[in-house]
Write a protein that holds these residues in place. Structure first.
Motif, mmCIF file in Angstrom:
data_model
loop_
_atom_site.group_PDB
_atom_site.id
_atom_site.type_symbol
_atom_site.label_atom_id
_atom_site.label_comp_id
_atom_site.label_asym_id
_atom_site.label_seq_id
_atom_site.Cartn_x
_atom_site.Cartn_y
_atom_site.Cartn_z
ATOM 1 N N VAL A 176 -3.256 18.144 13.790
ATOM 2 C CA VAL A 176 -2.635 16.962 13.186
ATOM 3 C C VAL A 176 -3.146 16.906 11.755
ATOM 4 N N CYS A 177 -2.275 16.510 10.822
ATOM 5 C CA CYS A 177 -2.724 16.556 9.427
ATOM 6 C C CYS A 177 -2.125 15.412 8.624
ATOM 7 N N LEU A 178 -2.946 14.857 7.755
ATOM 8 C CA LEU A 178 -2.510 13.770 6.868
ATOM 9 C C LEU A 178 -1.495 14.245 5.851
ATOM 10 N N TYR A 179 -1.607 15.517 5.478
ATOM 11 C CA TYR A 179 -0.711 16.046 4.451
ATOM 12 C C TYR A 179 0.613 16.472 5.078
ATOM 13 N N THR A 180 1.593 16.683 4.238
ATOM 14 C CA THR A 180 2.936 16.955 4.758
ATOM 15 C C THR A 180 3.531 18.204 4.112
ATOM 16 N N CYS A 181 2.760 19.282 4.118
ATOM 17 C CA CYS A 181 3.268 20.528 3.538
ATOM 18 C C CYS A 181 4.554 20.923 4.270
ATOM 19 N N THR A 182 5.584 21.245 3.499
ATOM 20 C CA THR A 182 6.898 21.433 4.113
ATOM 21 C C THR A 182 7.002 22.716 4.936
ATOM 22 N N PHE A 183 6.073 23.661 4.741
ATOM 23 C CA PHE A 183 6.115 24.930 5.481
ATOM 24 C C PHE A 183 5.303 24.871 6.762
ATOM 25 N N CYS A 184 4.616 23.751 7.012
ATOM 26 C CA CYS A 184 3.593 23.749 8.057
ATOM 27 C C CYS A 184 4.055 22.992 9.293
ATOM 28 N N SER A 185 3.926 23.620 10.438
ATOM 29 C CA SER A 185 4.357 22.975 11.675
ATOM 30 C C SER A 185 3.347 21.927 12.152
ATOM 31 N N TYR A 186 2.175 21.871 11.519
ATOM 32 C CA TYR A 186 1.181 20.845 11.890
ATOM 33 C C TYR A 186 1.534 19.457 11.351
ATOM 34 N N SER A 187 2.181 19.424 10.163
ATOM 35 C CA SER A 187 2.317 18.156 9.455
ATOM 36 C C SER A 187 3.189 17.159 10.221
ATOM 37 N N ARG A 188 4.145 17.678 11.009
ATOM 38 C CA ARG A 188 5.059 16.762 11.702
ATOM 39 C C ARG A 188 4.340 15.934 12.756
ATOM 40 N N VAL A 234 -10.684 26.460 10.671
ATOM 41 C CA VAL A 234 -9.732 25.842 9.739
ATOM 42 C C VAL A 234 -8.662 25.112 10.552
ATOM 43 N N GLY A 235 -8.197 23.981 10.028
ATOM 44 C CA GLY A 235 -7.163 23.230 10.752
ATOM 45 C C GLY A 235 -6.598 22.133 9.882
ATOM 46 N N GLY A 236 -6.103 21.077 10.505
ATOM 47 C CA GLY A 236 -5.537 19.964 9.758
ATOM 48 C C GLY A 236 -6.622 19.090 9.138
ATOM 49 N N VAL A 237 -6.171 18.142 8.311
ATOM 50 C CA VAL A 237 -7.103 17.228 7.627
ATOM 51 C C VAL A 237 -6.952 15.841 8.252
ATOM 52 N N PRO A 280 -10.502 24.705 0.139
ATOM 53 C CA PRO A 280 -10.582 23.612 -0.837
ATOM 54 C C PRO A 280 -9.724 22.405 -0.466
ATOM 55 N N VAL A 281 -8.727 22.617 0.396
ATOM 56 C CA VAL A 281 -7.907 21.468 0.820
ATOM 57 C C VAL A 281 -8.798 20.470 1.566
ATOM 58 N N GLU A 282 -9.561 20.963 2.540
ATOM 59 C CA GLU A 282 -10.484 20.073 3.268
ATOM 60 C C GLU A 282 -11.624 19.621 2.362
ATOM 61 N N ALA A 336 -4.099 28.093 -0.626
ATOM 62 C CA ALA A 336 -3.686 28.504 -1.968
ATOM 63 C C ALA A 336 -2.172 28.360 -2.134
ATOM 64 N N GLU A 337 -1.433 28.689 -1.081
ATOM 65 C CA GLU A 337 0.045 28.599 -1.061
ATOM 66 C C GLU A 337 0.640 29.280 -2.292
ATOM 67 N N ILE A 338 1.293 28.498 -3.176
ATOM 68 C CA ILE A 338 1.739 29.022 -4.471
ATOM 69 C C ILE A 338 1.149 28.072 -5.506
ATOM 70 N N GLY A 342 0.459 16.538 -2.928
ATOM 71 C CA GLY A 342 -0.571 15.612 -2.424
ATOM 72 C C GLY A 342 -1.884 16.291 -2.113
ATOM 73 N N LYS A 343 -1.840 17.553 -1.688
ATOM 74 C CA LYS A 343 -3.139 18.175 -1.423
ATOM 75 C C LYS A 343 -3.703 18.783 -2.703
ATOM 76 N N CYS A 344 -4.872 19.391 -2.637
ATOM 77 C CA CYS A 344 -5.556 19.800 -3.864
ATOM 78 C C CYS A 344 -4.642 20.651 -4.752
HETATM 79 FE FE1 SF4 Z 1 -0.643 22.161 7.277
HETATM 80 FE FE2 SF4 Z 1 -2.874 22.595 5.838
HETATM 81 FE FE3 SF4 Z 1 -0.747 21.386 4.714
HETATM 82 FE FE4 SF4 Z 1 -2.202 20.138 6.563
HETATM 83 S S1 SF4 Z 1 -2.884 20.764 4.519
HETATM 84 S S2 SF4 Z 1 0.044 20.160 6.458
HETATM 85 S S3 SF4 Z 1 -2.713 21.811 7.972
HETATM 86 S S4 SF4 Z 1 -0.877 23.523 5.480
#
Ligand code: SF4
Ligand code: V47
Length: 400
Positions: free
Chosen positions: A80-92, A126-129, A159-161, A193-195, A207-209
């Motif tokens: 589960v993650c506070l952020y909403t990266c559009t490529f990530c299946s965790y954010s939903r 490593v996981g969600g935030v 660095p995201v966490e 790092a993403e892009i 929203g993330k770093c």
């Molecule tokens: Fe997914 Fe990481 Fe983005 Fe959270 S910060 S939505 S876990 S990619």
């Protein structure tokens, strides 16, 4: 060396090649760095055979046929993650938190204890935030792992966490990384790092770093003597110019610190995320991307193919396109990729399977620790199953 691999010196003598082709090949043969324009040209114009010859030349100059792997296991504290990266299946899952998992300290320590007696050398965490996973929580987790198994290398968090938990604790990056090191952190994985380019980062990971924050935390860690990895998430809405910009920023920081060990290109997978409508790029594009990364990042020692993401077959082929490392023997606790649609729903491979995968394509499998100290050379190791193998001619030959 296998004959099917391209030969850079044959290319240099080939009069049918354009001046551009020969100029870049000449630079690679002379160990010279290519420019950002040449990187963009490679992505846009160069054909796969040419890229393979260049990248394989660099790979073999640096490592010969040696192909590295390690024995590790993963812990993902939460999906589960506070952020909403559009490529990530965790954010939903933040809206449906009950459908996810949020492991407690004790549950994570049970996972560590489950590997007692197993010859793993690294835990990758490593996981969600989420707010409960803060500086105090991770410090205690690292300490407990070290108390239980001091020699286990902790490769943890990105660095995201770190940006999130240090901000919450109102401490500087410098102070935060110092505390993490004291608690037992050994190295940092390459995620988050993403892009880097804001045109893309703001759309897919808003929203993330930021890129600068990601790079700064790695820089501080390197200045403290730490090592880390770097990734790039490719094959979604980015253009080649954004990939070159990403590689350039990494190359510049590496010139400054020398603290990166490995670059890991991560192919965007499109299942169950907000970018599911995008097609995934082809295997040819994966190979081109490995090759250009190998050529561009002249100051990185290693290029890793993360096999659970690209399948075992592509991992094998990637070894002729600049890759010298395939991620360790991973158990089935790594779910971020199976959730995102990788073929490997249960990404586990035994050491024997991994060794054979490497040997089958004429390379030498070397078990390493996280810092690339050689632990075992498996080039000539004979497994029990090899002894049982009686050769192809003992198979039934009825109807011949
Ligand atoms: Fe997914 Fe990481 Fe983005 Fe959270 S910060 S939505 S876990 S990619
Ligand atoms: O930052 C998330 C990626 C990364 C998707 O350092 C996705 O050894 C593709 O960085 N499609 C985390 N990728 C994992 C990571 C990593 C993996 C293996 C080894 C190492 C290392 C680091 O996973 C994230 C993000 O870029 N990711 N969702 C997806 N749909």
């Amino acid at each position: 060396m296998l004959q099917s691999r391209g030969n850079l010196f044959q290319l240099l003598d080939d009069n049918r090649l354009s001046a551009d082709h020969r100029a870049v090949a000449g630079k690679v043969a002379g160990g010279e760095r290519i420019s950002a324009d040449e990187g963009a040209w490679l992505f846009q114009e160069a054909d796969l055979g040419y890229l393979g010859a260049l990248a394989n030349h660099i790979r073999e100059q640096k490592h010969g046929d040696r192909t590295f792997f390690n024995r590790n296991f993963h812990i993902e504290p939460t999906n589960v993650c506070l952020y909403t990266c559009t490529f990530c299946s965790y954010s939903r899952l933040i809206k449906e938190r009950k459908d996810g998992w949020e492991y407690t300290m004790d549950e994570m320590m049970d996972m560590v204890r489950a590997y007692d007696g197993h010859p793993v050398t690294e835990v990758h965490i490593v996981g969600g935030v989420l707010p409960q996973y803060d500086v105090a929580f991770y410090s205690e987790l690292f300490r407990k792992i070290k108390q239980h198994r001091p020699e286990l290398h902790i490769k943890a968090l990105t660095p995201v966490e770190y940006h999130y938990i240090f901000k919450k604790a109102k401490i500087s990056y410098e102070e935060g990384m110092k505390q993490m090191k004291e608690a037992g952190l050994d190295s940092m994985p390459g995620g988050g790092a993403e892009i880097f380019h804001p045109e893309i980062r703001d759309q897919i990971a808003g929203g993330k770093c930021s890129a600068d924050q990601w790079l700064r935390i790695h820089e501080i860690w390197h200045e403290m003597g730490g090592r880390s990895n770097a990734t790039m998430l490719y094959g979604h809405i980015e253009k080649y110019e954004h990939r070159v910009d990403h590689l350039e920023r990494l190359r510049q920081l590496q010139d400054k610190t020398g603290g990166f060990q490995t670059f890991i290109p991560l192919k965007f997978r499109n299942k169950d995320n907000q970018m599911s409508h995008l097609p995934e790029v082809s295997v040819l594009e994966d190979l081109r991307n490995y090759a250009v990364s190998r050529i561009y990042l002249d100051n990185f020692d290693h290029i890793k193919a993360y096999w659970p993401m690209i399948s075992r077959d592509v991992a094998q082929i990637s070894l002729a396109f600049g890759v010298d490392d395939i991620d360790g023997t991973i158990d089935d606790t790594t779910r971020i990729y199976s959730m995102a649609g990788s073929e490997e729903q249960n990404p586990a491979m035994t050491t024997e399977e991994l060794v054979k995968l490497v040997r089958q394509v004429g390379r030498k499998p070397i078990e390493r620790d996280t810092l690339y100290n050689v632990l075992n050379d498996y080039t000539d190791v004979v497994f029990e199953s090899d002894k049982e193998f009686r050769g192809y001619f003992s198979l039934p030959v009825a109807n011949q």
